[in-house]
Design a protein around this motif. Structure first.
Motif, PDB file in Angstrom:
ATOM      1  N   VAL A  11       3.327  -6.514   7.297  1.00 53.50           N
ATOM      2  CA  VAL A  11       2.104  -7.243   6.942  1.00 53.50           C
ATOM      3  C   VAL A  11       0.996  -6.904   7.938  1.00 53.50           C
ATOM      4  CG1 VAL A  11       1.070  -9.538   6.783  1.00 53.50           C
ATOM      5  CG2 VAL A  11       3.300  -9.099   5.744  1.00 53.50           C
ATOM      6  N   ALA A  12       1.351  -6.882   9.242  1.00 53.97           N
ATOM      7  CA  ALA A  12       0.350  -6.543  10.256  1.00 53.97           C
ATOM      8  C   ALA A  12      -0.207  -5.146   9.996  1.00 53.97           C
ATOM      9  CB  ALA A  12       0.967  -6.610  11.652  1.00 53.97           C
ATOM     10  N   PHE A  13       0.684  -4.218   9.648  1.00 53.74           N
ATOM     11  CA  PHE A  13       0.239  -2.845   9.384  1.00 53.74           C
ATOM     12  C   PHE A  13      -0.697  -2.792   8.181  1.00 53.74           C
ATOM     13  CE2 PHE A  13       0.824   1.142   7.042  1.00 53.74           C
ATOM     14  CZ  PHE A  13       0.451   2.063   8.004  1.00 53.74           C
ATOM     15  N   LEU A  14      -0.334  -3.492   7.106  1.00 56.65           N
ATOM     16  CA  LEU A  14      -1.160  -3.438   5.907  1.00 56.65           C
ATOM     17  C   LEU A  14      -2.523  -4.094   6.139  1.00 56.65           C
ATOM     18  CD1 LEU A  14       1.524  -4.137   3.147  1.00 56.65           C
ATOM     19  CD2 LEU A  14       0.493  -1.952   3.784  1.00 56.65           C
ATOM     20  N   LEU A  15      -2.534  -5.154   6.953  1.00 54.21           N
ATOM     21  CA  LEU A  15      -3.803  -5.847   7.208  1.00 54.21           C
ATOM     22  C   LEU A  15      -4.697  -5.072   8.171  1.00 54.21           C
ATOM     23  CD1 LEU A  15      -2.710  -9.587   7.499  1.00 54.21           C
ATOM     24  CD2 LEU A  15      -3.901  -8.456   5.602  1.00 54.21           C
ATOM     25  N   ALA A  16      -4.075  -4.389   9.130  1.00 55.42           N
ATOM     26  CA  ALA A  16      -4.871  -3.736  10.182  1.00 55.42           C
ATOM     27  C   ALA A  16      -4.517  -2.263  10.292  1.00 55.42           C
ATOM     28  CB  ALA A  16      -4.646  -4.447  11.509  1.00 55.42           C
ATOM     29  N   LEU A  32      -4.103   4.916  -0.943  1.00 55.78           N
ATOM     30  CA  LEU A  32      -2.750   4.456  -1.269  1.00 55.78           C
ATOM     31  C   LEU A  32      -1.706   5.396  -0.666  1.00 55.78           C
ATOM     32  CD1 LEU A  32      -0.791   2.633  -2.921  1.00 55.78           C
ATOM     33  CD2 LEU A  32      -1.000   4.328  -4.742  1.00 55.78           C
ATOM     34  N   PHE A  33      -1.927   6.710  -0.836  1.00 61.14           N
ATOM     35  CA  PHE A  33      -0.953   7.672  -0.309  1.00 61.14           C
ATOM     36  C   PHE A  33      -0.924   7.640   1.217  1.00 61.14           C
ATOM     37  CE2 PHE A  33      -1.612   9.797  -4.535  1.00 61.14           C
ATOM     38  CZ  PHE A  33      -0.338   9.504  -5.000  1.00 61.14           C
ATOM     39  N   ARG A  34      -2.104   7.464   1.827  1.00 61.73           N
ATOM     40  CA  ARG A  34      -2.122   7.355   3.288  1.00 61.73           C
ATOM     41  C   ARG A  34      -1.256   6.188   3.735  1.00 61.73           C
ATOM     42  NH1 ARG A  34      -8.401   8.423   4.672  1.00 61.73           N
ATOM     43  NH2 ARG A  34      -8.276  10.639   4.185  1.00 61.73           N
ATOM     44  N   THR A  35      -1.455   5.041   3.084  1.00 61.58           N
ATOM     45  CA  THR A  35      -0.662   3.865   3.447  1.00 61.58           C
ATOM     46  C   THR A  35       0.827   4.153   3.311  1.00 61.58           C
ATOM     47  OG1 THR A  35      -2.451   2.461   2.699  1.00 61.58           O
ATOM     48  CG2 THR A  35      -0.316   1.418   2.955  1.00 61.58           C
ATOM     49  N   LEU A  36       1.203   4.779   2.196  1.00 60.20           N
ATOM     50  CA  LEU A  36       2.633   5.038   1.959  1.00 60.20           C
ATOM     51  C   LEU A  36       3.195   6.038   2.969  1.00 60.20           C
ATOM     52  CD1 LEU A  36       2.664   5.137  -1.944  1.00 60.20           C
ATOM     53  CD2 LEU A  36       3.675   3.393  -0.471  1.00 60.20           C
ATOM     54  N   PHE A  37       2.402   7.048   3.303  1.00 58.29           N
ATOM     55  CA  PHE A  37       2.887   8.064   4.247  1.00 58.29           C
ATOM     56  C   PHE A  37       2.970   7.522   5.679  1.00 58.29           C
ATOM     57  CE2 PHE A  37       1.175  11.813   1.529  1.00 58.29           C
ATOM     58  CZ  PHE A  37       2.217  11.629   0.645  1.00 58.29           C
ATOM     59  N   PHE A  38       2.006   6.674   6.030  1.00 59.53           N
ATOM     60  CA  PHE A  38       1.971   6.177   7.416  1.00 59.53           C
ATOM     61  C   PHE A  38       2.890   4.968   7.611  1.00 59.53           C
ATOM     62  CE2 PHE A  38      -2.754   7.675   7.831  1.00 59.53           C
ATOM     63  CZ  PHE A  38      -2.318   8.973   7.718  1.00 59.53           C
TER      64      PHE A  38
END
Lengths: 272, 289
Positions: free
Chosen positions: A252-257, B99-105
């Motif tokens: 959650v922390a990662f997704l928010l920040a 979206l892909f950045r989020t998934l990859f990172f």
């Protein structure tokens, strides 16, 4: 135009495929955590009869709340400590004039190279002598200062234009006030990035809490996973639910920040 | 003088902690590795290099060094390659790139223990998807974590997976620092995507790639959590890597001075690699200025 569209389609295909491969182990973990024991080995990614029972069981069988709270307290304390000690030192290294300033900065840079995993043994003996084994002190105090923090904030403070400090000095501000009213607010992006990577690093610590904690009440969430894995070897749905609960805070922390995390990791890449 | 005192107050928290918890332990590790416990496990006697001699004469130690090397040589290239592919797919903007950045990172946010459990289940002999896929292809199930041949490579793949987010972030930043004009100029000159990648992108990225590679290597040499959780160094010590040997000798065999010698040897290897990384970084900064 057509070539560009083809290129885009290929990108989506490859990126989609790679994302799926990367996320698949996590998806199967989520899937296992939503299954009853009878459905555990039923093929398919979706649980046939989704249930939250494993989560309830994980909470009732293990003091998961306590484990998560321990991790939260320890990680938050370390993060706040690192921010404070780093900002103080970085301020002195950029704004104050004294002999040996470059030497001290060089020392922080040299300490960046010291791999912490290898000093855990003498550190353990030190903490033992201090009588801190099996206490929050052992989990927190050795990590309250970070060479990476001093390095990053010093580099950042150097980019703040002199005018800001001059203006404050004209108003009669001393160094403490300038640190508090000028340096602190202007370093918010750097502090955010440092906070993100420090929190993540503290939350992920494994070897250290494993060796310094003995009593159940002091164990962090990471060590709790090890405990659950050994106690519940046959009941993977409960273990999976526990692991998901340990993952949630950082996720959650990662997704928010995400921006702060990415910036922190890119800047801190030097240290890793 | 006053300025000096003021500076001291600002510096003391950080540097006091550095001294106590970073500098002294390194010194103590060295001191400890040069001493021997007496018969009663109390005071310590000077032992010279005896602990080092013993460590270096043990076949188990060299086995651990070899396993660590093997582990690192699988983890580092795989993690770097996956990270590079991921970075190449997301460093430029297009609809949906976020979206892909989020998934990859994402794997950077996955704690080691959670990664270990996820893979423990993924590779489960009965319920695991890996063996299901093999079964669907008509292949026999594999003893991923339970055979001495497969355990270490499997752990290396898990480690590479857990590190992809980290490498992808560093390499994306590296790719974004390559000036767009250079690539545009090459396009105008008629260079295709492959030529551009091999002739321009890759050479310009190589310093970042090399530094990232060193970082990944350093991390993989001290991987512990996933090994402790999934195999406990086994089966038959087939995943007893260097750092795990130190842990085992110190906390289970109670040979603290010997473990200290083994740890100090690992420290020297890591320090050499970190020094190399640092020297390269200094050079790169120098060129950029």
């Amino acid at each position: 135009m057509r070539r560009r569209l083809q290129g885009l389609a290929l990108t989506y295909l490859l990126a989609g495929g790679l994302s799926f491969l990367l996320v698949l182990p996590l998806l199967t973990l989520v899937s296992a955590s939503l299954r009853t024991e009878a459905d555990l080995y039923t093929p398919g990614l979706l649980p046939p009869n989704p249930t939250l029972a494993p989560y309830v069981e994980a909470f009732s069988q293990f003091p998961l709340g306590r484990f998560l709270l321990n991790s939260l307290v320890v990680s938050t304390a370390i993060t706040l400590g690192v921010l404070a000690t780093s900002l103080l030192a970085a301020y002195a290294l950029t704004r104050l004039r004294f002999r040996g300033r470059e030497l001290l900065f060089g020392l922080a840079v040299a300490l960046l190279l010291v791999p912490g995993e290898v000093t855990f043994l003498p550190l353990y003996l030190l903490v033992d002598r201090l009588g801190w084994l099996d206490s929050y002190l052992a989990l927190v105090v050795p990590f309250l200062a970070s060479p990476l923090g001093v390095f990053l904030l010093r580099q950042f403070l150097r980019t703040i234009p002199e005018d800001y400090f001059d203006a404050a000095r004209m108003d009669g501000a001393n160094h403490w006030q300038m640190l508090w009213h000028v340096a602190l607010p202007l370093s918010a992006p750097a502090l955010g990035a440092l906070a993100a990577v420090t929190f993540l690093g503290a939350w992920n610590m494994y070897l250290w809490p494993l060796v310094v904690t003995k009593s159940r009440e002091l164990q962090t969430a990471q060590i709790a996973v090890n405990y659950m894995l050994n106690e519940e070897v046959a009941r993977w749905n409960v273990v999976a639910a526990g692991a998901i609960l340990v993952l949630l805070p950082t996720l959650v922390a990662f997704l928010l920040a995400q921006r702060a995390f990415v910036r922190g990791i890119a800047l801190g890449g030097l240290k890793g | 003088m006053r300025a000096g005192l003021e500076a001291l107050a600002f510096l003391l928290p950080a540097y006091g902690l550095f001294l106590l918890f970073m500098i002294l332990p390194v010194g103590e590790a060295l001191w400890l590795s040069l001493h021997q416990e007496d018969l009663f496990g109390r005071g310590r006697e000077w032992a010279g290099l005896a602990n080092y001699g013993e460590a270096l004469a043990r076949p188990e130690f060299w086995k651990s060094v070899g396993l660590t090397l093997k582990f690192a040589l699988i983890t580092a290239p795989l993690e770097l390659l996956l990270g590079l592919v991921a970075a190449l797919l997301v460093y430029r903007p297009y609809p949906g790139v976020a979206l892909f950045r989020t998934l990859f990172f994402l794997t950077t946010a996955v704690p080691t223990a959670v990664a270990a459990v996820a893979w423990g289940w993924f590779l489960h002999p009965v319920g695991g998807y890996a063996n299901r896929v093999l079964g669907a292809l008509g292949l026999p199930p594999m003893p991923w974590l339970t055979s001495p041949e497969l355990a270490l490579p499997t752990l290396a793949v898990i480690t590479a997976w857990a590190g992809v987010g980290f490498t992808a972030i560093l390499l994306t930043a590296g790719l974004q620092n390559i000036p767009e004009e250079v690539l545009e100029a090459a396009t105008v000159d008629g260079a295709g995507p492959w030529t551009r990648f091999w002739r321009i992108t890759l050479p310009l990225l190589s310093p970042t790639l090399f530094l990232t590679g060193l970082l990944v290597l350093l991390k993989s040499l001290t991987a512990f959590g996933q090994i402790h959780l999934l195999t406990r160094g086994g089966p038959a010590e087939s995943s007893m890597v260097w750092i795990y040997r130190v842990y085992q000798d110190a906390f289970f065999n109670f040979r603290v001075p010997l473990a200290a010698a083994e740890a100090f040897l690992l420290f020297l290897v890591l320090l050499a690699l970190a020094g190399l990384q640092f020297w390269l970084l200094g050079r790169r900064v120098h060129y950029a200025a």
